[in-house]
Design a protein around this motif. Structure first.
Motif, PDB file in Angstrom:
ATOM      1  N   UNK A  20      -5.794 -76.554  26.776  1.00 25.10           N
ATOM      2  CA  UNK A  20      -4.569 -75.821  27.157  1.00 25.10           C
ATOM      3  C   UNK A  20      -3.399 -76.761  27.383  1.00 25.10           C
ATOM      4  N   UNK A  21      -3.676 -77.933  27.944  1.00 27.97           N
ATOM      5  CA  UNK A  21      -2.587 -78.876  28.180  1.00 27.97           C
ATOM      6  C   UNK A  21      -2.012 -79.340  26.848  1.00 27.97           C
ATOM      7  N   UNK A  22      -2.922 -79.634  25.886  1.00 28.89           N
ATOM      8  CA  UNK A  22      -2.444 -80.033  24.567  1.00 28.89           C
ATOM      9  C   UNK A  22      -1.658 -78.910  23.904  1.00 28.89           C
ATOM     10  N   UNK A  23      -2.149 -77.680  24.074  1.00 26.38           N
ATOM     11  CA  UNK A  23      -1.475 -76.524  23.476  1.00 26.38           C
ATOM     12  C   UNK A  23      -0.089 -76.358  24.063  1.00 26.38           C
ATOM     13  N   UNK A  24      -0.008 -76.502  25.393  1.00 24.39           N
ATOM     14  CA  UNK A  24       1.299 -76.376  26.046  1.00 24.39           C
ATOM     15  C   UNK A  24       2.254 -77.469  25.586  1.00 24.39           C
ATOM     16  N   UNK A  25       1.723 -78.677  25.424  1.00 27.68           N
ATOM     17  CA  UNK A  25       2.551 -79.790  24.955  1.00 27.68           C
ATOM     18  C   UNK A  25       3.057 -79.557  23.545  1.00 27.68           C
ATOM     19  N   UNK A  26       2.174 -79.056  22.676  1.00 28.42           N
ATOM     20  CA  UNK A  26       2.561 -78.765  21.291  1.00 28.42           C
ATOM     21  C   UNK A  26       3.639 -77.691  21.240  1.00 28.42           C
ATOM     22  N   UNK A  27       3.492 -76.646  22.047  1.00 26.59           N
ATOM     23  CA  UNK A  27       4.474 -75.558  22.095  1.00 26.59           C
ATOM     24  C   UNK A  27       5.839 -76.074  22.545  1.00 26.59           C
ATOM     25  N   UNK A  28       5.821 -76.958  23.543  1.00 23.02           N
ATOM     26  CA  UNK A  28       7.084 -77.509  24.057  1.00 23.02           C
ATOM     27  C   UNK A  28       7.767 -78.364  22.992  1.00 23.02           C
ATOM     28  N   UNK A  29       6.933 -79.117  22.244  1.00 23.53           N
ATOM     29  CA  UNK A  29       7.500 -79.945  21.184  1.00 23.53           C
ATOM     30  C   UNK A  29       8.155 -79.084  20.112  1.00 23.53           C
ATOM     31  N   UNK A  30       7.499 -77.972  19.804  1.00 27.54           N
ATOM     32  CA  UNK A  30       8.091 -77.051  18.821  1.00 27.54           C
ATOM     33  C   UNK A  30       9.418 -76.491  19.324  1.00 27.54           C
ATOM     34  N   UNK A  31       9.413 -76.120  20.590  1.00 27.97           N
ATOM     35  CA  UNK A  31      10.656 -75.589  21.169  1.00 27.97           C
ATOM     36  C   UNK A  31      11.767 -76.632  21.128  1.00 27.97           C
ATOM     37  N   UNK A  32      11.408 -77.873  21.444  1.00 25.60           N
ATOM     38  CA  UNK A  32      12.410 -78.943  21.434  1.00 25.60           C
ATOM     39  C   UNK A  32      12.968 -79.160  20.031  1.00 25.60           C
ATOM     40  N   UNK A  33      12.058 -79.099  19.017  1.00 24.56           N
ATOM     41  CA  UNK A  33      12.516 -79.276  17.634  1.00 24.56           C
ATOM     42  C   UNK A  33      13.463 -78.159  17.224  1.00 24.56           C
ATOM     43  N   UNK A  34      13.117 -76.938  17.602  1.00 25.13           N
ATOM     44  CA  UNK A  34      13.967 -75.786  17.272  1.00 25.13           C
ATOM     45  C   UNK A  34      15.324 -75.908  17.956  1.00 25.13           C
ATOM     46  N   UNK A  35      15.285 -76.331  19.244  1.00 29.30           N
ATOM     47  CA  UNK A  35      16.527 -76.488  20.000  1.00 29.30           C
ATOM     48  C   UNK A  35      17.415 -77.561  19.376  1.00 29.30           C
ATOM     49  N   UNK A  36      16.781 -78.683  18.987  1.00 29.32           N
ATOM     50  CA  UNK A  36      17.552 -79.749  18.347  1.00 29.32           C
ATOM     51  C   UNK A  36      18.156 -79.291  17.026  1.00 29.32           C
ATOM     52  N   UNK A  37      17.407 -78.459  16.312  1.00 29.68           N
ATOM     53  CA  UNK A  37      17.884 -77.929  15.041  1.00 29.68           C
ATOM     54  C   UNK A  37      19.107 -77.042  15.259  1.00 29.68           C
ATOM     55  N   UNK A  38      19.013 -76.158  16.269  1.00 28.39           N
ATOM     56  CA  UNK A  38      20.144 -75.282  16.587  1.00 28.39           C
ATOM     57  C   UNK A  38      21.352 -76.091  17.042  1.00 28.39           C
TER      58      UNK A  38
END
Length: 290
Positions: A20-38
């Motif tokens: 779950x910790x890895x999953x949460x970390x992966x999700x946050x990384x995706x969010x950060x990438x999307x935010x940086x893209x926007x």
């Protein structure tokens, strides 16, 4: 026993806690990438908008100065046409239009635009322009040139309720353009030393020439109860009204010219913007002497 019998089970439990910790970390990384893209997209859009605005502003500035130079040149050509024209018409000439004998030097321009009612000039300045009037469209030449095309410089024009040959006071308006262009040249009259060298104004109607002597130069504000409504004085109802107007002009004067006028004299008033106060006006008042 614990490690032996339950080692696999412990491993699965530990992996369950880690996943779950890895999953949460992966999700946050995706969010950060999307935010940086926007954020990048927003920056690109903002940069494009900024460049577009800068280009538009640059074009407007270029267009303004190009138009100003073009119209300045046209006015010079018109002035040359007037100055080089013969002073008198040949005897066989006929009036340009019914009931109106236009002076020879103004005929060609009048034929081009019958809104023209006179010519204004002041020695030692760039003021050497046609004067227009459109009673049914009062401020038309505030933003139009002699050819009736849109122009930031406009063309000097007479107040709509003035009657050229009859009114006690002819009010002429022009833009205050930097560099002494148009009525920006009136700025020099703030100094008495300039006035001392340029005391007269030439305003020719289409049918006769005339010279005016400056009485007063003053500043006031428009659209304010504190301002002087000089533009309301076109015809004097009586001697008292004339003296009241003249007295106010003298009271506001930047300096004493020593020149007076009396009831029955014909006045000429030049008006332009003045920037030391909001809605400021610089006004030059003169009387006809010839």
């Amino acid at each position: 026993i614990f490690y032996g019998g339950h080692q696999d089970e412990v491993s699965r439990i530990l992996q369950g806690l880690i996943r779950p910790e890895k999953a949460n970390g992966t999700l946050q990384m995706r969010k950060d990438r999307i935010m940086r893209k926007y954020q990048m997209q927003i920056c690109v859009i903002a940069a494009v908008a900024l460049l577009g605005t800068a280009a538009f502003c640059g074009f407007r500035i270029y267009h303004h100065y190009a138009q100003r130079e073009k119209q300045t040149e046209v006015f010079k050509q018109m002035a040359e046409l007037v100055e080089n024209a013969p002073e008198e018409s040949p005897k066989e000439d006929t009036p340009v239009s019914e009931g109106e004998d236009v002076l020879e030097k103004y005929k060609e321009l009048y034929l081009q635009n019958e809104d023209m009612v006179g010519w204004l000039s002041i020695d030692g300045t760039e003021i050497n322009y046609p004067v227009m009037q459109t009673p049914n469209n009062p401020n038309f030449y505030l933003k139009h040139n002699f050819e009736k095309e849109y122009s930031d410089l406009g063309t000097p024009y007479i107040q709509e309720n003035c009657t050229i040959a009859e009114s006690d006071n002819l009010l002429i308006y022009g833009h205050h353009i930097k560099g002494g262009k148009m009525f920006g040249a009136l700025e020099d009259y703030k100094a008495k030393s300039f006035y001392e060298q340029h005391k007269t104004i030439r305003f020719d109607m289409l049918t006769e020439q005339a010279e005016y002597e400056i009485i007063s130069v003053f500043k006031t504000v428009e659209y304010s109860s504190e301002g002087f409504r000089y533009y309301d004085f076109v015809n004097a109802e009586n001697a008292e009204a004339f003296e009241e107007y003249l007295s106010k002009c003298k009271e506001l004067a930047l300096y004493d010219t020593g020149i007076n006028a009396e009831y029955g004299d014909k006045l000429l008033t030049l008006s332009t913007c003045e920037y030391s106060a909001p809605n400021g006006r610089l006004v030059v008042v003169a009387k006809r002497v010839s």
